[in-house]
Scaffold this active site. Structure first.
Site, PDB file in Angstrom:
ATOM      1  N   ASN A 122      -9.603  -0.768  10.900  1.00 26.67           N
ATOM      2  CA  ASN A 122      -8.389  -0.159  10.338  1.00 26.67           C
ATOM      3  C   ASN A 122      -7.824   0.839  11.337  1.00 26.67           C
ATOM      4  O   ASN A 122      -8.539   1.719  11.812  1.00 26.67           O
ATOM      5  CB  ASN A 122      -8.718   0.568   9.037  1.00 26.67           C
ATOM      6  CG  ASN A 122      -9.340  -0.356   8.000  1.00 26.67           C
ATOM      7  OD1 ASN A 122      -8.642  -0.987   7.234  1.00 26.67           O
ATOM      8  ND2 ASN A 122     -10.669  -0.445   7.985  1.00 26.67           N
TER       9      ASN A 122
ATOM     10  N   GLU B 297       0.817  -1.216   0.000  1.00 27.15           N
ATOM     11  CA  GLU B 297       0.000   0.000   0.000  1.00 27.15           C
ATOM     12  C   GLU B 297       0.854   1.271   0.000  1.00 27.15           C
ATOM     13  O   GLU B 297       0.382   2.341   0.370  1.00 27.15           O
ATOM     14  CB  GLU B 297      -0.924  -0.008   1.226  1.00 27.15           C
ATOM     15  CG  GLU B 297      -1.917  -1.157   1.235  1.00 27.15           C
ATOM     16  CD  GLU B 297      -2.781  -1.135   2.473  1.00 27.15           C
ATOM     17  OE1 GLU B 297      -3.722  -0.331   2.534  1.00 27.15           O
ATOM     18  OE2 GLU B 297      -2.510  -1.928   3.387  1.00 27.15           O
TER      19      GLU B 297
ATOM     20  N   GLU C 232     -13.905  -5.519   9.153  1.00 27.74           N
ATOM     21  CA  GLU C 232     -12.557  -5.333   9.664  1.00 27.74           C
ATOM     22  C   GLU C 232     -12.426  -3.973  10.331  1.00 27.74           C
ATOM     23  O   GLU C 232     -13.268  -3.090  10.145  1.00 27.74           O
ATOM     24  CB  GLU C 232     -11.524  -5.457   8.551  1.00 27.74           C
ATOM     25  CG  GLU C 232     -11.667  -4.436   7.445  1.00 27.74           C
ATOM     26  CD  GLU C 232     -10.640  -4.645   6.340  1.00 27.74           C
ATOM     27  OE1 GLU C 232      -9.502  -4.180   6.528  1.00 27.74           O
ATOM     28  OE2 GLU C 232     -10.978  -5.258   5.317  1.00 27.74           O
TER      29      GLU C 232
ATOM     30  N   ASP D 119     -15.380  -1.227   9.335  1.00 21.06           N
ATOM     31  CA  ASP D 119     -16.173  -1.467   8.133  1.00 21.06           C
ATOM     32  C   ASP D 119     -17.210  -2.557   8.365  1.00 21.06           C
ATOM     33  O   ASP D 119     -16.944  -3.537   9.081  1.00 21.06           O
ATOM     34  CB  ASP D 119     -15.261  -1.873   6.974  1.00 21.06           C
ATOM     35  CG  ASP D 119     -14.225  -0.808   6.645  1.00 21.06           C
ATOM     36  OD1 ASP D 119     -14.479   0.377   6.945  1.00 21.06           O
ATOM     37  OD2 ASP D 119     -13.173  -1.159   6.085  1.00 21.06           O
TER      38      ASP D 119
ATOM     39  N   SER E 181      -6.516  -2.312   1.762  1.00 22.19           N
ATOM     40  CA  SER E 181      -6.901  -1.701   0.490  1.00 22.19           C
ATOM     41  C   SER E 181      -7.448  -2.715  -0.510  1.00 22.19           C
ATOM     42  O   SER E 181      -7.344  -2.531  -1.715  1.00 22.19           O
ATOM     43  CB  SER E 181      -5.718  -0.942  -0.134  1.00 22.19           C
ATOM     44  OG  SER E 181      -5.387   0.172   0.658  1.00 22.19           O
TER      45      SER E 181
ATOM     46  N   TYR F  70      -9.822   3.799  -5.028  1.00 19.75           N
ATOM     47  CA  TYR F  70      -8.818   4.815  -5.332  1.00 19.75           C
ATOM     48  C   TYR F  70      -8.795   5.306  -6.780  1.00 19.75           C
ATOM     49  O   TYR F  70      -8.175   6.326  -7.060  1.00 19.75           O
ATOM     50  CB  TYR F  70      -7.422   4.279  -4.982  1.00 19.75           C
ATOM     51  CG  TYR F  70      -7.297   3.864  -3.542  1.00 19.75           C
ATOM     52  CD1 TYR F  70      -7.386   4.799  -2.512  1.00 19.75           C
ATOM     53  CD2 TYR F  70      -7.107   2.538  -3.189  1.00 19.75           C
ATOM     54  CE1 TYR F  70      -7.274   4.423  -1.185  1.00 19.75           C
ATOM     55  CE2 TYR F  70      -6.989   2.148  -1.872  1.00 19.75           C
ATOM     56  CZ  TYR F  70      -7.074   3.093  -0.872  1.00 19.75           C
ATOM     57  OH  TYR F  70      -6.970   2.716   0.442  1.00 19.75           O
TER      58      TYR F  70
ATOM     59  N   GLY G 198      -6.905   5.352   5.238  1.00 21.91           N
ATOM     60  CA  GLY G 198      -6.471   6.270   4.201  1.00 21.91           C
ATOM     61  C   GLY G 198      -6.896   7.699   4.481  1.00 21.91           C
ATOM     62  O   GLY G 198      -7.955   7.955   5.053  1.00 21.91           O
TER      63      GLY G 198
ATOM     64  N   ARG H 101     -11.060   3.232  11.778  1.00 13.93           N
ATOM     65  CA  ARG H 101     -12.281   3.056  10.997  1.00 13.93           C
ATOM     66  C   ARG H 101     -12.723   1.603  11.083  1.00 13.93           C
ATOM     67  O   ARG H 101     -11.878   0.695  11.048  1.00 13.93           O
ATOM     68  CB  ARG H 101     -12.027   3.433   9.531  1.00 13.93           C
ATOM     69  CG  ARG H 101     -13.258   3.817   8.743  1.00 13.93           C
ATOM     70  CD  ARG H 101     -12.952   3.999   7.268  1.00 13.93           C
ATOM     71  NE  ARG H 101     -12.717   2.710   6.637  1.00 13.93           N
ATOM     72  CZ  ARG H 101     -11.665   2.431   5.873  1.00 13.93           C
ATOM     73  NH1 ARG H 101     -10.745   3.341   5.643  1.00 13.93           N
ATOM     74  NH2 ARG H 101     -11.531   1.223   5.349  1.00 13.93           N
TER      75      ARG H 101
END
Length: 316
Positions: A279, A25, A277, A264, A157, A223, A283, A262
Site C-alpha cells: 500500500n 474509499e 499486497e 501486508d 480496504s 474500520y 490509512g 505498508r
C-alpha cells in the site's frame, strides 16, 4: 531509532493535504486526511485540506501551494494518475511515484513481480471479465485448494473481497468482484495469522499482527469492529521480526515503492510468510496500522504526519 528530519515546518511552505476523492474509499480517505491535516498543523505546518472531487487540480497553482500530502486511497489517488498530474504541475508530493503507485495498486502485477523475483506469495489464478467462463470454477478450486480469496485487482480496504469454499461460491464472488474491476485475483487461502509492516523513509517500523472473529480482515474488521485484535509489538521473535522487516523492504522496493507505505503478509501454520499486497498511501485514521506501528517506534501521530511530509523531498 528512526531519526526525524532536521527540517522545520517553514521549510515546506504552503501544503495541500489531498483527501476525499472519488474512489470507493472516499470515506476512509476523508478521515485519514483530516487526521493528517490536524497532525501537520500541530507541528506548525501551513497546511490546508484539498478535495480533488470538489476542486480542480489547477487551483493548487493558483492558490500557490508548495507541496502536496497525498491522503487519497484507491483509484485516482494511489494508482499513479494523481502522481503524474502533480509531476506535470511541478509540485512535490509525498510517497511513491507514478510507476510504483500503479504497480502497487494492481494486486495481480504486484504478485507477478514478486513471483518473478522468488519472493513468497500464495498461488493464484486470474479471472478476466471479457473471457471468464463460469464452468472453470471447479477446476480453479481444485488447483488452488479448499479455500480461496477473491479480490478485485485494483481496490483497497478489502472492498469487493470474499473468502469462498466451493465452486458455486467462487462464481458468485467473482461476479461480485467484477462490479469493481475487470480483472479479479483468485488467491489460495493461507491459514494462519495476518501481519503488516509499515515503511517510513527506508526503515521498517515494528510489525503488527491482526486477528478478527470475522471470515477475514475485511472492511468492517478494519474500520467498524471493536472485536479486531492488534498486537504491536507482535508475537515474533527478534530473528523473525528482522526477517519480516527485510522481506517487507525488499518487496516494497521490487514494486518501486518509496517514501512511506505498508506491506501486508499472511503467515501459515508452519511459520512461512506470504506477501499479500503493498500500500502506497495507507490509512491514517484512529484505527489505522501505520500510526500504531509508529507509536511503538516512539513517534506521536503529529510527528508521523510530519515524517510523511518529508517524503516529498524525494528526487523523482
Amino acid at each position: 531509532m528512526i531519526e526525524l528530519s532536521n527540517k522545520t515546518a517553514a521549510d515546506y511552505g504552503k501544503v495541500a493535504v489531498m483527501l476525499g476523492g472519488t474512489s470507493a474509499e472516499r470515506e476512509v480517505s476523508l478521515n485519514s486526511g483530516k487526521a493528517m491535516l490536524a497532525g501537520l498543523q500541530q507541528m506548525g505546518v501551513n497546511a490546508y485540506a484539498f478535495d480533488p472531487a470538489e476542486r480542480a487540480l489547477t487551483e493548487l497553482l493558483t492558490e500557490k501551494f508548495d507541496r502536496v500530502v497525498i491522503a487519497l486511497h484507491g483509484r485516482g489517488g494511489e494508482d499513479g494518475s494523481l502522481q503524474g498530474a502533480l509531476q506535470l504541475l511541478n509540485l512535490p508530493y509525498t510517497g511513491t511515484g507514478v510507476l510504483g503507485s500503479a504497480l502497487c495498486m494492481d494486486k495481480i502485477r504486484s504478485k507477478q513481480i514478486w513471483q518473478s523475483l522468488g519472493l513468497p506469495t500464495a498461488n493464484y489464478k486470474i479471472a478476466d471479465k471479457r473471457s471468464f467462463d463460469a464452468g472453470s470454477c471447479g477446476a480453479i478450486m481444485a488447483s488452488l485448494g479448499e479455500e480461496v480469496m477473491v479480490k478485485p485487482a485494483q481496490e483497497g480496504s478489502s472492498i469487493g473481497m470474499a473468502r469462498v469454499k466451493n465452486a458455486l461460491q467462487l462464481e458468485t464472488a467473482i461476479q461480485d468482484a467484477f462490479k469493481y474491476d475487470n480483472k479479479v485475483l483468485i488467491e489460495q487461502f493461507v491459514h494462519g495469522s495476518e501481519y503488516t509492516v509499515s515503511i517510513l523513509n527506508g526503515n521498517a517500523l515494528p510489525s503488527i499482527s491482526m486477528s478478527t472473529p470475522r471470515e477475514f480482515y475485511d472492511y468492517a474488521a478494519k474500520y467498524q469492529s471493536d472485536n479486531t485484535l492488534y498486537s504491536c509489538p507482535s508475537d515474533l521473535s527478534v530473528e523473525e521480526e528482522s526477517h519480516l522487516a527485510e522481506l517487507a523492504l525488499e518487496a516494497f522496493d521490487a514494486v518501486a515503492g518509496s517514501g512511506w507505505g505498508r506491506v501486508d503478509f499472511m503467515r501459515d501454520q508452519l511459520g512461512r510468510f506470504y506477501l499479500l499486497e503493498a500500500n502506497t498511501a495507507p490509512g491514517m485514521t484512529e484505527k489505522s496500522l501505520v500510526p500504531m506501528a509508529a507509536k511503538q517506534a516512539g513517534f506521536s501521530f503529529a510527528e508521523l504526519s510530519f515524517a510523511v511530509l518529508t517524503t516529498s523531498d524525494q528526487i523523482r
